[in-house]
Write an enzyme that holds these catalytic residues in place. Structure first.
Site, PDB file in Angstrom:
ATOM      1  N   GLU A 443       0.925  -1.231  -0.183  1.00 11.28           N
ATOM      2  CA  GLU A 443      -0.016   0.125   0.011  1.00 11.28           C
ATOM      3  C   GLU A 443       0.841   1.271  -0.016  1.00 11.28           C
ATOM      4  O   GLU A 443       0.484   2.244   0.483  1.00 11.28           O
ATOM      5  CB  GLU A 443      -1.050   0.103   1.171  1.00 11.28           C
ATOM      6  CG  GLU A 443      -1.948  -1.280   1.432  1.00 11.28           C
ATOM      7  CD  GLU A 443      -2.631  -1.477   0.283  1.00 11.28           C
ATOM      8  OE1 GLU A 443      -2.611  -0.668  -0.729  1.00 11.28           O
ATOM      9  OE2 GLU A 443      -3.150  -2.743   0.060  1.00 11.28           O
TER      10      GLU A 443
HETATM   11  C1  LIG Z   1       2.926  -9.305   0.295  1.00 10.10           C
HETATM   12  C2  LIG Z   1       2.714  -8.408  -0.433  1.00 10.10           C
HETATM   13  C3  LIG Z   1       1.305  -8.127  -0.904  1.00 10.10           C
HETATM   14  C4  LIG Z   1       0.828  -6.953  -2.024  1.00 10.10           C
HETATM   15  N1  LIG Z   1      -0.275  -7.129  -2.562  1.00 10.10           N
HETATM   16  C5  LIG Z   1      -0.452  -6.168  -3.418  1.00 10.10           C
HETATM   17  C6  LIG Z   1      -1.741  -6.072  -4.122  1.00 10.10           C
HETATM   18  O1  LIG Z   1      -2.771  -6.527  -3.422  1.00 10.10           O
HETATM   19  N2  LIG Z   1      -1.853  -5.411  -5.232  1.00 10.10           N
HETATM   20  C7  LIG Z   1      -0.764  -4.594  -5.687  1.00 10.10           C
HETATM   21  O2  LIG Z   1      -1.018  -3.963  -6.846  1.00 10.10           O
HETATM   22  N3  LIG Z   1       0.380  -4.859  -5.128  1.00 10.10           N
HETATM   23  C8  LIG Z   1       0.590  -5.290  -4.018  1.00 10.10           C
HETATM   24  N4  LIG Z   1       1.953  -5.754  -3.424  1.00 10.10           N
HETATM   25  C9  LIG Z   1       2.883  -4.772  -4.295  1.00 10.10           C
HETATM   26  C10 LIG Z   1       3.390  -3.661  -3.184  1.00 10.10           C
HETATM   27  O3  LIG Z   1       2.396  -2.728  -3.277  1.00 10.10           O
HETATM   28  C11 LIG Z   1       4.819  -3.150  -3.671  1.00 10.10           C
HETATM   29  O4  LIG Z   1       5.736  -4.299  -3.350  1.00 10.10           O
HETATM   30  C12 LIG Z   1       5.289  -1.909  -3.053  1.00 10.10           C
HETATM   31  O5  LIG Z   1       4.150  -0.746  -3.639  1.00 10.10           O
HETATM   32  C13 LIG Z   1       6.525  -1.553  -3.431  1.00 10.10           C
HETATM   33  O6  LIG Z   1       6.734  -1.670  -4.831  1.00 10.10           O
HETATM   34  P1  LIG Z   1       8.299  -2.833  -5.385  1.00 10.10           P
HETATM   35  O7  LIG Z   1       7.931  -3.835  -4.506  1.00 10.10           O
HETATM   36  O8  LIG Z   1       8.423  -2.788  -6.755  1.00 10.10           O
HETATM   37  O9  LIG Z   1       9.231  -1.798  -4.717  1.00 10.10           O
HETATM   38  P2  LIG Z   1      10.313  -0.756  -5.656  1.00 10.10           P
HETATM   39  O10 LIG Z   1       9.177   0.494  -6.095  1.00 10.10           O
HETATM   40  O11 LIG Z   1      11.221  -1.262  -6.352  1.00 10.10           O
HETATM   41  O12 LIG Z   1      10.692   0.048  -4.264  1.00 10.10           O
HETATM   42  C14 LIG Z   1      11.851  -0.407  -3.782  1.00 10.10           C
HETATM   43  C15 LIG Z   1      12.410   0.511  -2.410  1.00 10.10           C
HETATM   44  O13 LIG Z   1      12.633   1.942  -3.225  1.00 10.10           O
HETATM   45  C16 LIG Z   1      12.002   2.897  -2.563  1.00 10.10           C
HETATM   46  N5  LIG Z   1      11.371   3.833  -3.600  1.00 10.10           N
HETATM   47  C17 LIG Z   1      11.005   3.526  -4.935  1.00 10.10           C
HETATM   48  N6  LIG Z   1      10.732   4.529  -5.415  1.00 10.10           N
HETATM   49  C18 LIG Z   1      10.774   5.729  -4.696  1.00 10.10           C
HETATM   50  C19 LIG Z   1      10.573   7.276  -4.732  1.00 10.10           C
HETATM   51  N7  LIG Z   1      10.135   7.782  -5.892  1.00 10.10           N
HETATM   52  N8  LIG Z   1      10.975   7.874  -3.696  1.00 10.10           N
HETATM   53  C20 LIG Z   1      11.535   7.108  -2.355  1.00 10.10           C
HETATM   54  N9  LIG Z   1      11.638   5.936  -2.425  1.00 10.10           N
HETATM   55  C21 LIG Z   1      11.326   5.180  -3.385  1.00 10.10           C
HETATM   56  C22 LIG Z   1      10.720   2.336  -2.144  1.00 10.10           C
HETATM   57  O14 LIG Z   1      10.381   2.809  -0.654  1.00 10.10           O
HETATM   58  C23 LIG Z   1      11.639   0.695  -1.569  1.00 10.10           C
HETATM   59  O15 LIG Z   1      12.122   1.029  -0.397  1.00 10.10           O
HETATM   60  C24 LIG Z   1       2.199  -6.384  -2.555  1.00 10.10           C
HETATM   61  C25 LIG Z   1       3.449  -6.849  -2.167  1.00 10.10           C
HETATM   62  C26 LIG Z   1       3.632  -7.597  -1.144  1.00 10.10           C
HETATM   63  C27 LIG Z   1       4.894  -8.100  -0.863  1.00 10.10           C
END
Ligand SMILES: Cc1cc2nc3c(=O)[nH]c(=O)nc-3n(C[C@H](O)[C@H](O)[C@H](O)COP(=O)(O)OP(=O)(O)OC[C@H]3O[C@@H](n4cnc5c(N)ncnc54)[C@H](O)[C@@H]3O)c2cc1C
Length: 605
Positions: A443
């Site tokens: 989220e």
């Molecule tokens: C158990 C689980 C359930 C989930 N359920 C859902 C779901 O139901 N529906 C859905 O759509 N998604 C879901 N997600 C996905 C989740 O919302 C994403 O994993 C999350 O938004 C982060 O995206 P990412 O994993 O690609 O990390 P990335 O976006 O690659 O981020 C990696 C790191 O970089 C930082 N970062 C990235 N961009 C920025 C920025 N612009 N400024 C500052 N920091 C930044 C982040 O804070 C993080 O620490 C789920 C994930 C998990 C693990």
């Protein structure tokens, strides 16, 4: 050792004595509810949570979900209890009646959810996630879409999800590549791959309705070009019956750090070129619409973390009362002195006090937020509606991330209280700590909440919403100054609140300057000092209520409780808030090292 999940006396204190939710019940919209019926409902929820959901928590962790030929099987025991949740209509207590729910005020839904989430978040989430999907359809759907989906979702007959994330589009949702092409009949054909989808596939519901973010062919890049589509697992015919299987399939589930019983699915749309979706709302309004669900989910995530913290704290404090180890410090040199429960050791007391202060502060903050949103919804004057909804919106990232981070830290400290036993699977604290970690990731990660706070929320209406927020704190300070027991605490609170105003002004200006990157390097600490100040505010508020009650006649159990409120505020404002003052100095110190260090300077090359 019994598991309580929630300190009922504390919950009642917050709802009725601190936040005064009885005032909300006096509104005609809630005429079916009064404090007594609310209390009975909470009792029922507590009984069901402890008797039926909680025993499946560790079992679900061990068994996990199973992926077999495109199907996902939830832990076996979930099926019977899922039906009990549905039968009792616990899944839609606060959903408006016109959507098939029971129309209870949000605070009551939160009060029951505190028990259900602490008892078994994955199980309760299967039953409730459809409410967010339904809400978007209710707000933006055509009459036919509302008729087809809303009540099926809020009754949990059908499951709901949210499909945003892709392998190359996580935090940056605008980078998504799922596409939609319009068909002659007005529907769309979608193709793409989504990952990490909570409850994307499972065997608890006969149908699952997926709200999917995708880009209509030819629409612009970024978030501006995103639309939202309703993609049912089974297509639904005009009579409401399930029709053909849609071309959206689960291709696998994740092995995770925690929440093993929650299905985190990879979803492929259109592998056969036949994934049908229906536009929800207007084209290119996908992000705006999805934010209705995201904001609700962000609040729920804060609550999820708070309930883990509450459950872990109660396990820890009860263990500390029972675990005999070491002599009392005052008898340290006397080898014949008896060993005492570890709650007698000053460092254990400090740790318990630390946990209690955050659990209490977070509970008050959460109910304050539920009351704020409700007060906004039922306000008769436009200016009141706006004041409440603006405040609620501005503080949503704080609920989401501050509670996620502190909730997790409380769970970790609960392990510490148990010593070696806490590191084993003999007690639930270990699972709570693992399960809680996700709350600062999904989220919108911590970094994204911080970006939202500094980049958008702080400047809302030229900063007046933030100033109003500080004004709300000031009301408590004024009250606390009039009470002998809280006078000196009020002085500390005032200093911290004024300092927060200065820090906000400083950082807000910096964010608009050429050195904006330095400001954003301090954005998460900024969000967290806002959270710290809110904790102090909530605890001081509690102390003022308790001091007033103590000046009246109280029973013995109440005496200990109210005294405990004042001690907790004393602890937090004299220790944690002092550290917050230091953190605020660090923010205005403008250290730019994290920006100026070269990428290579981080080492590891
Ligand atoms: C158990 C689980 C359930 C989930 N359920 C859902 C779901 O139901 N529906 C859905 O759509 N998604 C879901 N997600 C996905 C989740 O919302 C994403 O994993 C999350 O938004 C982060 O995206 P990412 O994993 O690609 O990390 P990335 O976006 O690659 O981020 C990696 C790191 O970089 C930082 N970062 C990235 N961009 C920025 C920025 N612009 N400024 C500052 N920091 C930044 C982040 O804070 C993080 O620490 C789920 C994930 C998990 C693990």
């Amino acid at each position: 050792m019994s598991q309580q999940l929630v300190d009922r006396q504390d919950q009642d204190f917050v709802i009725w004595e601190q936040i005064n939710c009885a005032e909300i019940l006096s509104h005609k919209k809630y005429r079916e509810f009064n404090p007594k019926t609310c209390s009975l409902i909470i009792n029922e929820a507590r009984a069901l949570a402890i008797k039926e959901l909680l025993p499946l928590l560790a079992e679900g962790d061990t068994e996990g979900v199973r992926f077999e030929n495109g199907a996902v099987k939830v832990p076996q025991g979930f099926h019977r209890v899922f039906e009990l949740i549905k039968e009792g209509e616990w899944n839609n207590l606060s959903v408006p009646a016109e959507m098939g729910g029971q129309g209870a005020p949000t605070f009551l839904g939160a009060a029951t959810a505190e028990y259900f989430l602490g008892a078994n978040w994955p199980l309760f989430c299967y039953a409730t996630m459809g409410n967010g999907t339904a809400n978007m359809i209710q707000l933006y759907g055509t009459p036919e879409q509302k008729e087809t989906y809303v009540r099926k979702l809020t009754s949990a007959e059908w499951g709901g999800t949210m499909l945003l994330t892709e392998s190359e589009a996580g935090s940056d949702v605008g980078a998504l590549s799922t596409t939609a092409i319009k068909n002659p009949d007005g529907s769309y054909t979608l193709s793409g791959n989504k990952i990490f989808i909570t409850n994307g596939e499972h065997d608890l519901a006969e149908n699952i309705i997926h709200p999917v973010l995708a880009r209509i062919e030819g629409d612009p890049p970024g978030t501006k070009g995103i639309s939202i589509f309703i993609v049912p697992k089974f297509l639904v015919d005009k009579t409401g019956s399930l029709n053909k299987r849609n071309d959206i399939v689960c291709t696998g589930v994740e092995e995770k750090h925690g929440i093993h019983a929650s299905a985190t699915c990879s979803m492929t749309l259109g592998s056969k070129g036949e994934c049908i979706g229906y536009l929800l709302g207007k084209e290119r309004e996908g992000m705006k619409i999805m934010f209705n669900m995201i904001n609700g989910a962000r609040m729920s995530t804060g609550l999820q973390a708070m309930t883990y913290a509450s459950s872990a704290y109660l396990l820890a404090v009860n263990y500390a009362r029972e675990r005999i180890q070491g002599r009392d410090l005052e008898n340290f040199a006397d080898h014949s002195a008896p060993s005492v429960p570890i709650i007698k050791h000053p460092d254990v007391r400090r740790n318990l006090m630390w946990m209690k202060s955050y659990v209490d502060g977070m509970r008050s903050f959460f109910y304050y937020m539920t009351a704020t949103v409700t007060r906004g919804n039922i306000a008769e004057k436009e200016e009141d509606r706006e004041r409440h909804t603006d405040l609620f919106s501005m503080l949503t990232p704080v609920v989401k991330d501050y509670m996620a981070i502190r909730g997790h830290e409380v769970c970790i400290q609960a392990i510490q209280i148990f010593g070696g036993a806490g590191y084993t699977k003999d007690y639930l604290v270990e699972q709570y700590a693992r399960d809680c970690k996700i709350t600062s990731i999904f989220e919108g990660t911590s970094g994204i909440q911080a970006l939202d706070m500094l980049g958008r929320k702080l400047g809302t209406k030229k900063g007046t919403v933030f100033m109003n927020f500080l004004g709300e704190i000031q009301k408590t300070i004024s009250r606390a100054k009039e009470i002998e027991r809280t006078k000196s605490l009020a002085v500390k609170m005032e200093a911290a609140t004024n300092r927060l105003g200065e820090v906000a002004l400083h950082l807000g200006k910096k964010a608009m300057s050429a050195e904006f990157k330095v400001a954003f390097a301090h954005s998460l600490p900024f969000l967290h000092v806002i959270g710290d100040v809110i904790m102090a505010w909530m605890l001081l508020w509690r102390a003022t209520v308790a001091a007033t009650k103590l000046s009246q006649k109280s029973k013995k159990k109440e005496l200990a409780f109210y005294e405990g409120q004042i001690r907790t505020a004393e602890f937090f404002l004299n220790t944690e808030l002092e550290a917050t003052m230091g953190k605020m100095n660090a923010i205005t110190g403008d250290c730019a090292a994290a920006i100026h260090i070269s990428d290579e300077g981080f080492g590891g090359i």
